[in-house]
Each structure stands twice: as structure tokens, then as C-alpha cells.
Write an enzyme that holds these catalytic residues in place. Structure first.
Site, PDB file in Angstrom:
ATOM      1  N   HIS A 113      41.176  24.094  58.966  1.00 47.56           N
ATOM      2  CA  HIS A 113      42.544  24.020  58.432  1.00 47.56           C
ATOM      3  C   HIS A 113      42.612  24.747  57.084  1.00 47.56           C
ATOM      4  CE1 HIS A 113      46.268  22.364  56.715  1.00 47.56           C
ATOM      5  NE2 HIS A 113      45.562  21.922  55.690  1.00 47.56           N
ATOM      6  N   ASP A 115      56.398  55.278  51.897  1.00 42.18           N
ATOM      7  CA  ASP A 115      55.554  54.384  52.697  1.00 42.18           C
ATOM      8  C   ASP A 115      54.431  53.927  51.788  1.00 42.18           C
ATOM      9  OD1 ASP A 115      53.839  53.175  54.689  1.00 42.18           O
ATOM     10  OD2 ASP A 115      54.947  54.321  56.182  1.00 42.18           O
ATOM     11  N   TRP A 162      35.983  24.009  53.460  1.00 38.19           N
ATOM     12  CA  TRP A 162      36.271  25.439  53.280  1.00 38.19           C
ATOM     13  C   TRP A 162      35.482  25.986  52.097  1.00 38.19           C
ATOM     14  CZ3 TRP A 162      38.655  28.759  49.683  1.00 38.19           C
ATOM     15  CH2 TRP A 162      39.148  28.150  48.531  1.00 38.19           C
ATOM     16  N   SER A 183      39.494  42.967  55.146  1.00 37.64           N
ATOM     17  CA  SER A 183      40.928  43.180  55.328  1.00 37.64           C
ATOM     18  C   SER A 183      41.663  43.037  54.006  1.00 37.64           C
ATOM     19  CB  SER A 183      41.457  42.180  56.359  1.00 37.64           C
ATOM     20  OG  SER A 183      42.844  42.094  56.283  1.00 37.64           O
ATOM     21  N   SER A 184      41.344  41.969  53.249  1.00 38.98           N
ATOM     22  CA  SER A 184      42.031  41.752  51.981  1.00 38.98           C
ATOM     23  C   SER A 184      41.757  42.877  50.999  1.00 38.98           C
ATOM     24  CB  SER A 184      41.589  40.441  51.328  1.00 38.98           C
ATOM     25  OG  SER A 184      41.852  39.375  52.157  1.00 38.98           O
ATOM     26  N   HIS A 225      38.205  30.514  41.883  1.00 33.67           N
ATOM     27  CA  HIS A 225      39.332  30.276  41.004  1.00 33.67           C
ATOM     28  C   HIS A 225      40.302  31.453  40.941  1.00 33.67           C
ATOM     29  CE1 HIS A 225      41.555  27.350  38.937  1.00 33.67           C
ATOM     30  NE2 HIS A 225      42.017  28.343  38.214  1.00 33.67           N
ATOM     31  N   GLU A 254      40.804  33.327  43.304  1.00 33.89           N
ATOM     32  CA  GLU A 254      41.452  33.221  44.615  1.00 33.89           C
ATOM     33  C   GLU A 254      42.686  32.326  44.537  1.00 33.89           C
ATOM     34  OE1 GLU A 254      41.132  34.502  47.569  1.00 33.89           O
ATOM     35  OE2 GLU A 254      42.399  33.109  48.699  1.00 33.89           O
ATOM     36  N   TYR A 303      44.636  31.976  42.074  1.00 39.48           N
ATOM     37  CA  TYR A 303      45.734  32.725  41.464  1.00 39.48           C
ATOM     38  C   TYR A 303      46.210  33.858  42.356  1.00 39.48           C
ATOM     39  CZ  TYR A 303      44.976  29.755  37.564  1.00 39.48           C
ATOM     40  OH  TYR A 303      44.868  28.638  36.797  1.00 39.48           O
ATOM     41  N   SER A 310      60.634  35.125  40.385  1.00 42.33           N
ATOM     42  CA  SER A 310      61.250  35.898  39.307  1.00 42.33           C
ATOM     43  C   SER A 310      62.264  36.907  39.841  1.00 42.33           C
ATOM     44  CB  SER A 310      60.178  36.647  38.513  1.00 42.33           C
ATOM     45  OG  SER A 310      59.243  35.747  38.000  1.00 42.33           O
ATOM     46  N   HIS A 341      35.361  24.399  36.099  1.00 42.38           N
ATOM     47  CA  HIS A 341      36.106  23.137  36.066  1.00 42.38           C
ATOM     48  C   HIS A 341      36.153  22.486  37.449  1.00 42.38           C
ATOM     49  CE1 HIS A 341      40.102  25.521  36.689  1.00 42.38           C
ATOM     50  NE2 HIS A 341      39.658  25.098  37.831  1.00 42.38           N
ATOM     51  N   HIS A 342      35.699  23.209  38.468  1.00 43.97           N
ATOM     52  CA  HIS A 342      35.579  22.594  39.790  1.00 43.97           C
ATOM     53  C   HIS A 342      34.265  21.826  39.914  1.00 43.97           C
ATOM     54  CE1 HIS A 342      38.961  24.898  41.568  1.00 43.97           C
ATOM     55  NE2 HIS A 342      38.603  25.784  40.660  1.00 43.97           N
ATOM     56  N   THR A 379      51.338  29.642  31.847  1.00 41.99           N
ATOM     57  CA  THR A 379      52.075  29.104  32.993  1.00 41.99           C
ATOM     58  C   THR A 379      53.364  28.442  32.513  1.00 41.99           C
ATOM     59  OG1 THR A 379      49.906  28.651  33.925  1.00 41.99           O
ATOM     60  CG2 THR A 379      51.791  27.784  35.109  1.00 41.99           C
ATOM     61  N   LYS A 421      56.075  30.909  31.824  1.00 42.21           N
ATOM     62  CA  LYS A 421      56.776  31.356  33.030  1.00 42.21           C
ATOM     63  C   LYS A 421      57.883  30.377  33.408  1.00 42.21           C
ATOM     64  CE  LYS A 421      53.886  34.509  35.284  1.00 42.21           C
ATOM     65  NZ  LYS A 421      54.971  35.350  35.719  1.00 42.21           N
ATOM     66  N   ARG A 450      38.326  12.429  49.213  1.00 35.53           N
ATOM     67  CA  ARG A 450      38.871  13.370  50.178  1.00 35.53           C
ATOM     68  C   ARG A 450      37.854  13.611  51.284  1.00 35.53           C
ATOM     69  NH1 ARG A 450      38.239  19.247  47.170  1.00 35.53           N
ATOM     70  NH2 ARG A 450      39.063  20.031  49.118  1.00 35.53           N
TER      71      ARG A 450
END
Lengths: 373, 185, 535
Positions: C86, C115, C151, C179-180, C263, C265, C267, C278, C312-313, C338, C341, C460
Site C-alpha cells: 500500500h 512539447d 515501505w 522512471s522518476s 526525507h 522524497e 518534499y 499557489s 529525525h526519523h 512552510t 507559504k 503502527r
């Protein structure tokens, strides 16, 4: 509209205030856990306050500055001064939060001058506690019955939060935990102490607590550690100092008794029936997690025992695997976890259950290690 | 047309740069492994920095006593008994000490083991100097064989004041399958 | 879909002056061989919607199992596979391709390019994605099951103790990564080399800016993920020991490498959202975006900060005090840009002439709910608190607020905003409003109680839980089912809109700005063969 918003805000506040008991962080029973709780509530209120201001302005704009009210849009779209203000103010709020957070953190990380050291080892899926200052330790396993988990029996009050043998600690002593793991990463967590420490295989981590009140405190493994991650709870029974000492003494003497018992087991054999009954108990509590109660395992992950080469083949090989484990696999060496009698019983069980009718009866003496012979 | 080739050229140059960034970052991912080791060596953060030292002759500080605890773990697939013969000792910084660990192979086969050290608090590993240690080499024991293994060490006299308890843990791993040559850790 | 194609063709025949390029194969071959940024954008968006439902179905399995205490539907091993896959599908299959799809469609239109700069590469970077996800999903059917280690695939659970199918997982992640990266390179080259004359960097629309920065994050972060999975592969199958203590490695090192990717990722999945919001907020406030340049700087500083907060993870892994303090300070510092914004968006709405069409509704919901996710993020960043929150449902609530009511709500907002431009028809406003309100209510029933579950002590990734968590879990599951079903409405609205409806004008939103609104609706197959003039 304002009324609705204000009522809603009040509702949120009051629900949080009353939620303390069940749906908030526990206040806990250590000085640290109480500091953590206060920090949590402070930051929570700061967030609420900022949220009310920002969303308040936003809702004001949404109500007052609507096109349907015939409002004409203003033209401004820049202001360096305002940008600076709303960069600087949050910055100072953050500093104000960071100061108490830093103080609490420094206190949490001060592991020095402990009175008692407990070594905690996580493994799939149980905890092993060793009282460092005594030659004494034990495994602590989930004691909720499989029937409760499978919904065929009514669930008890402490469903999934109960163990066969809790860790016992005294109050008012600085207890230092040395945390490590045997296989994958686990995490030892008791919310009431605000202690959560990862158990990394091959490494040792420290944490500490000083508990103020006797009681039973429960926690769970907090790092995904495989299939039964959800089924390895932590229970800590905290006793007044005197009772703790009594408990410890009785435990130490029973360790001596168990050693004598082991010697007796070597000399006296079990009947097939005894071995099968005891073996089934041991099998269901330790082996069935992977090899399944049916002995069929999980194809691709855990091998089957039913009709397997090991269980039907050479007894010595079978004993070797159960006692010494299998290198680079999830199969642990149970030689050091179980008594000789239990080892013999579980091997007998595996060789005779589920249609594996070898008829072999293994005795404690057969399992005895080559080193002891 | 010349406009188009110009754009093509610009594109290709840019692509070349971006692809090299990607390659570099992939290598950087791998470079993190030695970088992490170096970082740990300097800061001691994972409690793993160990070099062989020569014995200390000066700098004995008798005014301080440090409580040193020894503990052992045995990997689940390792059929040895392994334990420290002394669980705690008190040492002065700068004092040379020897402690012994006992290991027994309880399996019917020859097994090779490698002990991996870990110190808590991690930073203390910077001050724990090992003169001789069984963990420098892999150990081979025949079925039923029992040995005593020595560790000779001293604690540097410049160990910070706030460290007064230090735990040295050894985890014993089964490396029979990968035992090609004896490498020091 | 085929109706959309036909419409595009018809329109293209009429409007496009460059008829020579208009010959394209029909049917499946058209989609397989297309190099048109609009076709590829549509492919990405369609694929992402499909993956959203596949990943969503897995979430439904999870919530069904957690509906009551006790094991009912699946076994714990399969439950772990569901949580793992998931997560992977939603991150790499739903959110990221949706943003790439939007970039493909909108970036060339917004900067006045004909294009993407590398059209053939574009085709390739899309078509390897379905292959990657087929491999990943197929691995679930291998003996022993698919990936079951979360994951985040922490070693050694993902090496020594992982199922046999782990090689397939590694292979799939590699392809997704390639791909990315290809997509990101294409976007950077397009933005740097194909802007219409006169469009300086500080005149670019915010969506282009945020994607520009995101693309750089992608090419820097994804290769590190590639390195991490390669190390997992060799540790498991080729006897290396990067992450195994027995060979001198360190399992915590894996977490450092993973989060060094992970991390940024996070963002990567939120910066394009900022761009979309915006774009939409000014359009429906009929007022220019407040503080354009500060928005650009804030986005860039968030991107830079994202590389120095990864640990921080990992506060509970046994880090030394100094490291814990450093990562706490750098993490809470992110609240500043943040915050800027959010304040800018509110200031944009202030004294505007606001109307509440569906894109705006989603955008407003985004601001509020994303900010709630930001608040819980701030709380998580405080190290002593993280010791209590870490790996509980509080974290689950936090990142779902940021990713579902953040990233996915912004994607929905963008989809409604640009659908008229893409299809030439207005979407059904009544149905879309229904979709919005149902989603808004159900998503909060789904994720808000998770905060309390986490605070109360529910870890979790557990398939079964203690009795005191039962009532809230039931509520959460009900919210989950409702949210899942509500999303079917989105498909109905989109399909209806593709098939027909009220004709969309060139500029259906009177406050919208940008080149894309000067083109006819639907957009012709080929656009801006001659670059437009920047005003």
C-alpha cells in the site's frame, strides 16, 4: 457562522481536556514522562493558538471577501515588511519551544549513576530480560491464548497486553536498560515511563527510568519486526523496594531448584504421553508462530514440519537443528532457551504429530549437549 | 534549422550534466558507507570504534574510578555458550587491565565465531583502548571445545568527567560459512 | 479515454496550423508510441488513478482487518504485505506519477513550449512504470508472499529475514526510480531550455517553479534510494554485509541512507502541491499571488533543508545527544518557510473576491488540513516528544494528513481546475461538490482519530490491537470505507467530463492567469509551435 466556529473550538478544547485519561499521552509515573507530557500539552496549545489565528483570518476572508457579496478584489500582492514579520515571529516561537525541549532531552539522555541494570534482548517475537547484577534472567512471551486472537474465545481485559512473566522493577531506583536484539530491529516501549529505545542486533543501546509509583505498566514492540510484531507486548510490574527484594530472592532460589530438576530429568525418562502433552505446549508457545499449529509452515517463508525430511529423518539431525539453530535463517538455537526436558518433548511432538508417526521418543538424556558428555 | 540544432546542443549538454549528477549521487549513496564509518570513528556515535593500541605507561589517574560492565549476546544461529568471567570491574583511567571471557562450542561440529563489540554510551568507545582482544580475529572451536579468551585494555585518562559507567557488549556471530580468511575488524 | 482522443483530434485538425505533425496511429499503438506531452500526461494521470485504487483497495483490506480486535480476514504476514505494498504503490505509483502527469500536461503550456524537450525519453519513462508495478504486484503471488518489511524496508528484516521475492521488490524499485529520474531530467531540460522568449526565471508560474525544484530533488535523492536497494540486494543474495553486524556492518546505517533519500522524497511529494495551490488560490480570489518571490525562496529553502533533517526519523535508534539536538533544531526550522507559504496563501485570499468552485474548495481544505499535518510534524520534530510518538498511529495520522489531505487533495484540486482545459467540457459541478464534501468529511473521520489512537499507545503496522483501541479503530475503518467509496465519484465526474457536458470556454475561471488559458479548450494536439509573447 462565528458562533459555530467558537462552539466548535470550545468543543475541541473540552474534548481534549477530558480526553486525558484515554486518548491522550499518559501522564506516566516518572518525572521524565511528566515533563514529556507537559511539553506535549504546551506545544499542542501553541499549535491550537497559531491555528486559531491563521484559520480565523482565513475564515474571516472567506466570509467577508466573497465575490457573491459583490466585493472587488484589492490589488496588493507584496510587502517585504510583512514577510519579514511572519518569518521572525515563528522563529522566536520555535526558540521558545526548543529551550524546554532541549532541557528535557538532556535529562533523558543522562544514563549515569544507575542503581540497577537490566539487559533487554528482543527477538522474534519475545523479550528476554536479564538482571545484570545477578545471574538471572527470563523470557517474556505473550500469554493471550490463540483462541482469543482467533475470536473463538472471549477476549480478556488485557488482550494482547499480557505476558507469561513480566519484568519486575522496584520504585525509586534508577534503572538502566541495555537494549539489544538477536535477529531484527525491535523497539522496547513503555509509554508510562516515556522510554522507547530501538533494539539493534549486534549493538547495545541505553535508556533509563526511575519509577515513582508501584503498579503494572504495559507497552508494545514499536518497530516492525516481522509477522508477529503486533504480538510481543511488554509488561512491567513495579513493586515497593522491600517486596522487590523478596521477589528477587525467591526467583534466585528457584533458579537453583530448576538446575537440580534438570539433573533429575536426565535420569528419569518421560512416557510418550507425557512427552506429547508437554511437547504440544512448548510447540504452540514457541514454534507455531512460524511453523503453524498444523505443522504446515508458510510456503516460501517458513518450512513445513509435517512430512518433512527433518522430522521424519535422522533424530540426531533434528535435535541439532532445534538445539543449535540454522545459520543465516530465522531458526533460533533453542538449546539455551529451553530445558532439556522441554527440548526432548517438543522434538518428540514434532516427530509424532500431524501424521509424522515415527514413533520416536526423545529423552532429555538424548538432547544433552556433546560438551556436557 | 540552426535554431533547432542549437537547442539540441544545449539540451545535450544539460542532459550530460544532469546524468552525471545522477551517477555521482548513486556513488554518493555507496560513499555514505565509508563516510559513516569515518564519522563514527571520529565521533564514536555507534559505539564501534576500535583500534589496536599499545599499552599505556603514563597518565594513570587514580582519583577516578570507572565502572566497567561486560555483557555478551549470542546470535540465534550460533551454538556456543559465551559469557564474561567478570561481569563488572572498576578501573582507573590509564590503568592496564585484562579480563577473560569463556566460550564453549556445544554443537557436534566445528564452528567459527566472530565477536562484534559495541560500547554504550557510544562516545565512550573513543576512550576504550584495546591492546589485545579476541574480537580482532575469528575464533574456531571444535565440537565441545572450551576456551578462555582474553581482552587487554585501558581507558584513556582524558575520558570525559560525566562518563562513569561504561558497558562493553560482545555479540558472537556464526561466520562458519563465510570464513575464508581471518580478517581483523 | 478514446472519446478524449477523438475530441483532441477534431480540435487539432481545426486549430493546428502545423498539419504535417498531426498524423498519428490510432488505437493502442497511438498510446504506446506517443511522444506528445499531452498524451503522456494523460497516460501518467490515468495510471496514477488506477494505482490510487489498487493501493486504496489494499488500504481497505488493512482497515477491514482492523475493524475489530482479533484476526478476522487476513493473516499477520499478509497484513504486513498489505501495509508495505500500500505504501509503495501510493508513494511511487499514485502520488508521484500524478504530479509527473500534471507536469507533462501543464509545464510546456505554462512556459509556452511546443512539447517537452525530450519527447521520446518521455514515452520511455512512462511505459517502464506499468512494468515496474506489474512486477511488484506479481511478487505478492510468489510463494512466501511479497515484500512484508514496510515501505521503509529496514535491514535486516529486508535482508536475512526477508521473503524469497525480495529481488523482485528491488527490481521494481529500481525501475520506478529510473522512471522518476528520466522524468525529472526531462522537466529540468524543458524548463531551462524551452521557456518562451522573455520568460525569466522569476516570471515563471509557481507550479513550474515548484516542479523545477522538485525535479532537482528527484535527481539528487532517487539515486541514493537506488544505492540503498542495491545494497539490500547484495546483502541478501551476494553475502555482502553493509547492514549486518556480523560482517562489520550496521543496520542503523541503512536507516541513514534510506532517510537521506526518504526525507527529500517527502518534499518531492508536497512541493508540486504547493505549486498547484499557489495557482488555484489566486485564480479564485481574483487577486495576484501574495509574495511571489518569497514563495520561491521558501520553496527553495524547504528543499535545501530537506537534506539536513533525515535523522529525525531515527531519534530512537540510539543517537548521541548532540545529533539529536542538531536534527531537532533543523527539523523545527522547516516550520518557518512552510509557515511563510501558508501565510502567503491566506494573504492572497485576504480582501480578494473569493468564489468557491470545486478546485478552490479542495485548495482551501488543503491549506487547513495540510497545516494540521504540519502541526503534528512540528510536534514529532521535538525529540523528547518523538520518543512517545515514534512508530505509533500519531505518525500514521501525521503523514496521511500531509499526503492524503495534502498531496492528493492538491492533485484533485488541480485535476478539477484543468479538466475543462484538457477535455473542452465543464465537469459536473454538483457531483464534484458532492465528491468534495464526502471526501472532506470521510477523510477526517478516517485520519483524525488516529492521532488519539497513537497518543493512547497504539503502535503502527500491527494487525491486531488491545481492546481499549477498539472503538476508535472501528470509527477510523468506517471513515476509510466512506473515503474509498467517495473516490469512485471522482471517476464518475472525470468520465462524464471526458464524454461531454457544457462547453468550456477558453478561460473558464475568470481569475486564472497564464498561457494555458489563452489556448482554446480543449487544448489542440500541438500548441505553441511559435512561442507566445510574454506580457
Amino acid at each position: 457562522m462565528y458562533k459555530i466556529i467558537i462552539t466548535f473550538a470550545l468543543l475541541v478544547f473540552s474534548s481534549i481536556a477530558t480526553a486525558q485519561s484515554d486518548y491522550n499521552l499518559p501522564l506516566g509515573v516518572t518525572d521524565i514522562s511528566q515533563k514529556v507530557y507537559n511539553l506535549h500539552m504546551t506545544i499542542f496549545y501553541v499549535c491550537i493558538a497559531i491555528g486559531l489565528v491563521v484559520f480565523g483570518l482565513m475564515f474571516f476572508a472567506m466570509i467577508k471577501h466573497r465575490k457573491s457579496k459583490g466585493v472587488k478584489a484589492a490589488q496588493f500582492h507584496e510587502s517585504t515588511l510583512i514577510e519579514i514579520i511572519w518569518t521572525v515571529i515563528p522563529f522566536f516561537i520555535l526558540i521558545a519551544l526548543a529551550v524546554p525541549a532541549t532541557q528535557t532531552l538532556i535529562e533523558m539522555e543522562d544514563n549515569s549513576n544507575a542503581d540497577i541494570t537490566i539487559k533487554i534482548t528482543g527477538s522474534q517475537w519475545k523479550w528476554h530480560y536479564e538482571y545484570f547484577d545477578h545471574d538471572f534472567g527470563f523470557y517474556s512471551l505473550l500469554s493471550t491464548s490463540p483462541e482469543q486472537i482467533a475470536n473463538t474465545k472471549e477476549k480478556g481485559v488485557n488482550y494482547l497486553l499480557e505476558v507469561d512473566k513480566p519484568l519486575v522493577l522496584p520504585i525509586n531506583k534508577k534503572v538502566r536498560f541495555l537494549v539489544t536484539a538477536d535477529d531484527v530491529i525491535h523497539s522496547w516501549w513503555v509509554p508510562a515511563f516515556a522510554v522507547k529505545q530501538d533494539a539493534n542486533p549486534g549493538f547495545i543501546n541505553e535508556a533509563w527510568t526511575r519509577i515513582n509509583e508501584p503498579g503494572v505498566y504495559r507497552g508494545q514492540c514499536a518497530e516492525l519486526c516481522g509477522k508477529d510484531h503486533g504480538f510481543m507486548p511488554i509488561v512491567v510490574e513495579v513493586l515497593p523496594e522491600k517486596e522487590y527484594q523478596q521477589w528477587l530472592d525467591s526467583q534466585l532460589s528457584s533458579v537453583l531448584l530448576a538446575k537440580e530438576k534438570e539433573q533429575q530429568d536426565l535420569n528419569s525418562g518421560m512416557t510418550m504421553e507425557e512427552a506429547m502433552t508437554l511437547g504440544e505446549q512448548v510447540y504452540l508457545s514457541l514454534c507455531a508462530a512460524c511453523h503453524m499449529p498444523s505443522g504446515e509452515g508458510i510456503p516460501g517463508a517458513f518450512p513445513a514440519l509435517k512430512n518433512s525430511k527433518i522430522a521424519l529423518g535422522d533424530v540426531k539431525k533434528h535435535i541439532d537443528i532445534v538445539v543449535n539453530g540454522v545459520e543465516k535463517s530465522a531458526m533460533q538455537a533453542y538449546g539455551q532457551q529451553l530445558s532439556l526436558k522441554k527440548l526432548a518433548a517438543v522434538i518428540t511432538y514434532e516427530r509424532n504429530a500431524w501424521g509424522n508417526n515415527t514413533g520416536d521418543l526423545v529423552q532429555a538424556n538424548d538432547v544433552q549437549q556433546p560438551a556436557n558428555k | 534549422m540552426s535554431d533547432k540544432t542549437l537547442v539540441h546542443k544545449k539540451n545535450n549538454q544539460l542532459i550530460a550534466k544532469l546524468v552525471s549528477v545522477v551517477m555521482l549521487m548513486f556513488l554518493f549513496g555507496y560513499a555514505l558507507v565509508p563516510l559513516y564509518d569515518v564519522f563514527c570513528d571520529i565521533t564514536g556515535i555507534n559505539g564501534r570504534r576500535f583500534v589496536q593500541s599499545t599499552p599505556q605507561i603514563s597518565g594513570l589517574n587514580e582519583s577516578r574510578l570507572i565502572n566497567l560492565q561486560f555483557t555478551t549476546s549470542v546470535a540465534p544461529d550460533m551454538p556456543w555458550k559465551f559469557s564474561p568471567m567478570t561481569k563488572t570491574i572498576e578501573v582507573h583511567p590509564g590503568e592496564n587491565k585484562v579480563v577473560k571471557f569463556s566460550a564453549t562450542n556445544i554443537s557436534p561440529n566445528t564452528v567459527v565465531g566472530q565477536a562484534i563489540p559495541s560500547v554504550s554510551p557510544g562516545i565512550a568507545s573513543l576512550y576504550l583502548n584495546k591492546v589485545e582482544c579476541f574480537c580482532f580475529n575469528r575464533q574456531e572451536l571444535k565440537a565441545g571445545e572450551q576456551v578462555e579468551m582474553g581482552l587487554s585494555f585501558f581507558i584513556s585518562s582524558d575520558i570525559p568527567e560525566d562518563i562513569n559507567t561504561l558497558t562493553l557488549s560482545y555479540t558472537l556471530f556464526n561466520v562458519t560459512a563465510v570464513n575464508q580468511n581471518k580478517q581483523p575488524i | 479515454m478514446s472519446t478524449l482522443v477523438k475530441n483532441n483530434n477534431k480540435k487539432a485538425d481545426i486549430d493546428d496550423f502545423d498539419h504535417a505533425h498531426d498524423e498519428k496511429p490510432r488505437g493502442i499503438m497511438r498510446w504506446l508510441l506517443t511522444t506528445n506531452h499531452k498524451d503522456i500526461g494523460t497516460l501518467y494521470l490515468g495510471f496514477s488513478l488506477l494505482m490510487f485504487f489498487v493501493g486504496g483497495a489494499m488500504a481497505m483490506v488493512i482497515r477491514a482487518e482492523l475493524f475489530q480486535p482479533g484476526m478476522q480476514i487476513v493473516d499477520p504476514n499478509f497484513f504486513n504485505q498489505m501495509t508495505t505494498v500500500h505504501g509503495l504503490i501510493m508513494v511511487f505509483g499514485a502520488v508521484m506519477p500524478a504530479f509527473v502527469g500534471l507536469a507533462n500536461w501543464m509545464v510546456p503550456l505554462m512556459i509556452g513550449a511546443p512539447d517537452m524537450a525530450l519527447p521520446r525519453l518521455n514515452n520511455w519513462s512512462f511505459w517502464i512504470l506499468p512494468a515496474a508495478f506489474s512486477v511488484l504486484i506479481a511478487s505478492l503471488f510468489m510463494p512466501g508472499g511479497g515484500p512484508n518489511f514496510g515501505w521503509t524496508f529496514y535491514a535486516p528484516l529486508s535482508t536475512t529475514y526477508a521473503p524469497d521475492s525480495t529481488a523482485l521488490f528491488v527490481f521494481a524499485v529500481h525501475i520506478m526510480g529510473i522512471s522518476s529520474i528520466l522524468g525529472a531530467i526531462n522537466i529540468i531540460v524543458t524548463i531551462m531550455n524551452l521557456r518562451a522568449p522573455g520568460m525569466s526565471y522569476m516570471k515563471m508560474p509557481m507550479f513550474v517553479w515548484t516542479w523545477f525544484i522538485t525535479a532537482f530533488l528527484l535527481i539528487v535523492a532517487i539515486p541514493v534510494l537506488a544505492a540503498a536497494v542495491t545494497m539490500i540486494l547484495t546483502d541478501k543474495y551476494f553475502a555482502t554485509s553493509f547492514f549486518s553486524a556480523a560482517g562489520g556492518g550496521d543496520p542503523v546505517l541503512f536507516q541513514h541512507i534510506f532517510w537521506f533519500f526518504g526525507h527529500p522524497e517527502v518534499y518531492i511529494m508536497i512541493l508540486p502541491s504547493f505549486g498547484i495551490i499557489s495557482t488555484i488560490i489566486p485564480a479564485f480570489s481574483r487577486k495576484k499571488l501574495f509574495g511571489y518571490s518569497s514563495m520561491v525562496y521558501a520553496t527553495a529553502s524547504i528543499a535545501l533543508l530537506s537534506f539536513v533533517v533525515w535523522a529525525h526519523h531515527m531519534f530512537t535508534t540510539g543517537m548521541p545527544l548532540a545529533a539529536e539536538l542538531f536534527f531537532m533544531y533543523s527539523t523545527i526550522l522547516i516550520a518557518v518557510p512552510t509557515g511563510v507559504k501558508v501565510f502567503n496563501w491566506v494573504a492572497t485570499m485576504w480582501r480578494g473576491a473569493i468564489s468557491f468552485e470545486v478546485p478552490m474548495l479542495f485548495a482551501i481544505a488543503f491549506i487547513i488540513l495540510f497545516t494540521i499535518g504540519g502541526f503534528s510534524g512540528l510536534m514529532l520534530g521535538i525529540t523528547p516528544l518523538d520518543f512517545q510518538y515514534h512508530d505509533t498511529y500519531f505518525v500514521v495520522a501525521h503523514f496521511h494528513y500531509v499526503l492524503v489531505t495534502g498531496a492528493i487533495f492538491s492533485i484533485m484540486a488541480g485535476a478539477y481546475f484543468w479538466l475543462p482545459k484538457w477535455t473542452g467540457y465543464m465537469y459536473d459541478e454538483r457531483l464534484a461538490k458532492l465528491h468534495f464534501w464526502l471526501s472532506l468529511i470521510s477523510v477526517n473521520i478516517l485520519f483524525f482519530p488516529m492521532h488519539f489512537l497513537g497518543l493512547a499507545g497504539m503502535p503502527r503496522r500491527i494487525p491486531d490491537y488491545a481492546l481499549q483501541f477498539a472503538d476508535f479503530n472501528q470509527l477510523v475503518s468506517l471513515g476509510g470505507f466512506a473515503f474509498g467509496i467517495s473516490q469512485l465519484l471522482f471517476v464518475v465526474v472525470v468520465v462524464k467530463c471526458v464524454r461531454g457536458g457544457a462547453k468550456a470556454q477558453e478561460k473558464p475561471w475568470d481569475g486564472a492567469e497564464g498561457f494555458e488559458w489563452e489556448l482554446p479548450s480543449p487544448v489542440p494536439y500541438h500548441t505553441f509551435s511559435t512561442p507566445p509573447k510574454v506580457k
